[in-house]
Enzyme design. Structure first.
Site, PDB file in Angstrom:
ATOM      1  N   HIS A 132      49.415 -23.773  10.059  1.00  0.00           N
ATOM      2  CA  HIS A 132      50.283 -24.551  10.772  1.00  0.00           C
ATOM      3  C   HIS A 132      51.268 -25.164   9.626  1.00  0.00           C
ATOM      4  O   HIS A 132      50.806 -25.812   8.433  1.00  0.00           O
ATOM      5  CB  HIS A 132      49.653 -25.817  11.174  1.00  0.00           C
ATOM      6  CG  HIS A 132      48.734 -25.480  12.511  1.00  0.00           C
ATOM      7  ND1 HIS A 132      49.104 -25.449  13.718  1.00  0.00           N
ATOM      8  CD2 HIS A 132      47.413 -24.756  12.523  1.00  0.00           C
ATOM      9  CE1 HIS A 132      48.006 -24.819  14.514  1.00  0.00           C
ATOM     10  NE2 HIS A 132      46.990 -24.565  13.773  1.00  0.00           N
ATOM     11  N   VAL A 159      42.348 -20.671  18.366  1.00  0.00           N
ATOM     12  CA  VAL A 159      42.899 -19.465  18.543  1.00  0.00           C
ATOM     13  C   VAL A 159      42.018 -18.622  17.229  1.00  0.00           C
ATOM     14  O   VAL A 159      42.297 -19.009  15.965  1.00  0.00           O
ATOM     15  CB  VAL A 159      44.195 -18.880  18.612  1.00  0.00           C
ATOM     16  CG1 VAL A 159      44.743 -17.299  18.359  1.00  0.00           C
ATOM     17  CG2 VAL A 159      45.075 -19.571  19.618  1.00  0.00           C
ATOM     18  N   ILE A 172      54.146 -23.163  20.537  1.00  0.00           N
ATOM     19  CA  ILE A 172      54.467 -23.501  22.014  1.00  0.00           C
ATOM     20  C   ILE A 172      54.268 -24.803  22.411  1.00  0.00           C
ATOM     21  O   ILE A 172      54.500 -25.356  23.432  1.00  0.00           O
ATOM     22  CB  ILE A 172      54.146 -22.582  22.818  1.00  0.00           C
ATOM     23  CG1 ILE A 172      52.710 -22.608  23.144  1.00  0.00           C
ATOM     24  CG2 ILE A 172      54.610 -21.231  22.661  1.00  0.00           C
ATOM     25  CD1 ILE A 172      52.190 -21.735  24.339  1.00  0.00           C
ATOM     26  N   HIS A 183      45.311 -18.327  10.960  1.00  0.00           N
ATOM     27  CA  HIS A 183      46.597 -18.732  10.945  1.00  0.00           C
ATOM     28  C   HIS A 183      46.881 -20.218  10.072  1.00  0.00           C
ATOM     29  O   HIS A 183      46.119 -21.047  10.177  1.00  0.00           O
ATOM     30  CB  HIS A 183      47.274 -19.028  12.397  1.00  0.00           C
ATOM     31  CG  HIS A 183      46.594 -19.798  13.229  1.00  0.00           C
ATOM     32  ND1 HIS A 183      45.287 -19.551  13.920  1.00  0.00           N
ATOM     33  CD2 HIS A 183      47.008 -21.234  13.838  1.00  0.00           C
ATOM     34  CE1 HIS A 183      45.096 -20.354  14.483  1.00  0.00           C
ATOM     35  NE2 HIS A 183      45.956 -21.539  14.407  1.00  0.00           N
ATOM     36  N   ASN A 212      43.227 -24.668  10.454  1.00  0.00           N
ATOM     37  CA  ASN A 212      41.877 -25.380  10.952  1.00  0.00           C
ATOM     38  C   ASN A 212      40.897 -24.007  11.046  1.00  0.00           C
ATOM     39  O   ASN A 212      41.484 -22.869  11.259  1.00  0.00           O
ATOM     40  CB  ASN A 212      42.391 -25.603  12.781  1.00  0.00           C
ATOM     41  CG  ASN A 212      43.449 -26.871  12.663  1.00  0.00           C
ATOM     42  OD1 ASN A 212      43.263 -27.789  11.886  1.00  0.00           O
ATOM     43  ND2 ASN A 212      44.184 -26.726  13.535  1.00  0.00           N
TER      44      ASN A 212
END
Length: 116
Positions: A104, A98, A33, A102, A89
């Site tokens: 990117h 977060v 987002i 995950h 990260n």
């Protein structure tokens, strides 16, 4: 962070909507987002792991799967040949905001090295 309070766990569960571009039994992928490139997709494992730093041996298969899924998405979306960047990260100084591991997947412009 508890998986009960995790933003990405809520997205995986379907409690929070996302602009999904890919899903399978191990992960989901959706457009970020707050994109940092023309294409910025997040790949999130369905199973909660706080960060790469806390991943264990049992997470090895899922970690490899995330990278292969990123390459598959890049090919399907047509930017693999031009190139892309894959980033994980890790923890606060590494830029993780977060705390659900995950990946990117960034593309659509040239990237410089070293980053950041």
């Amino acid at each position: 962070m508890s998986s009960d309070n995790c933003l990405f766990c809520k997205i995986v569960a379907g409690d929070i909507p996302s602009d999904q571009v890919y899903q399978d039994d191990v992960c989901i992928a959706f457009n970020d987002i707050s994109p940092q490139a023309p294409t910025h997709i997040l790949l999130v494992p369905r199973e909660h792991v706080d960060s790469l730093d806390t991943a264990q041996g049992q997470d090895k298969k899922n970690l490899g799967h995330l990278l292969l899924a990123a390459a598959e998405i890049a090919r399907e979306k047509g930017f693999a040949e031009d190139g892309y960047r894959v980033v994980i990260n890790t923890n606060s100084d590494g830029g993780q905001t977060v705390f659900h591991l995950h990946v990117h997947l960034l593309a659509g412009r040239p990237f410089i090295f070293p980053p950041g």
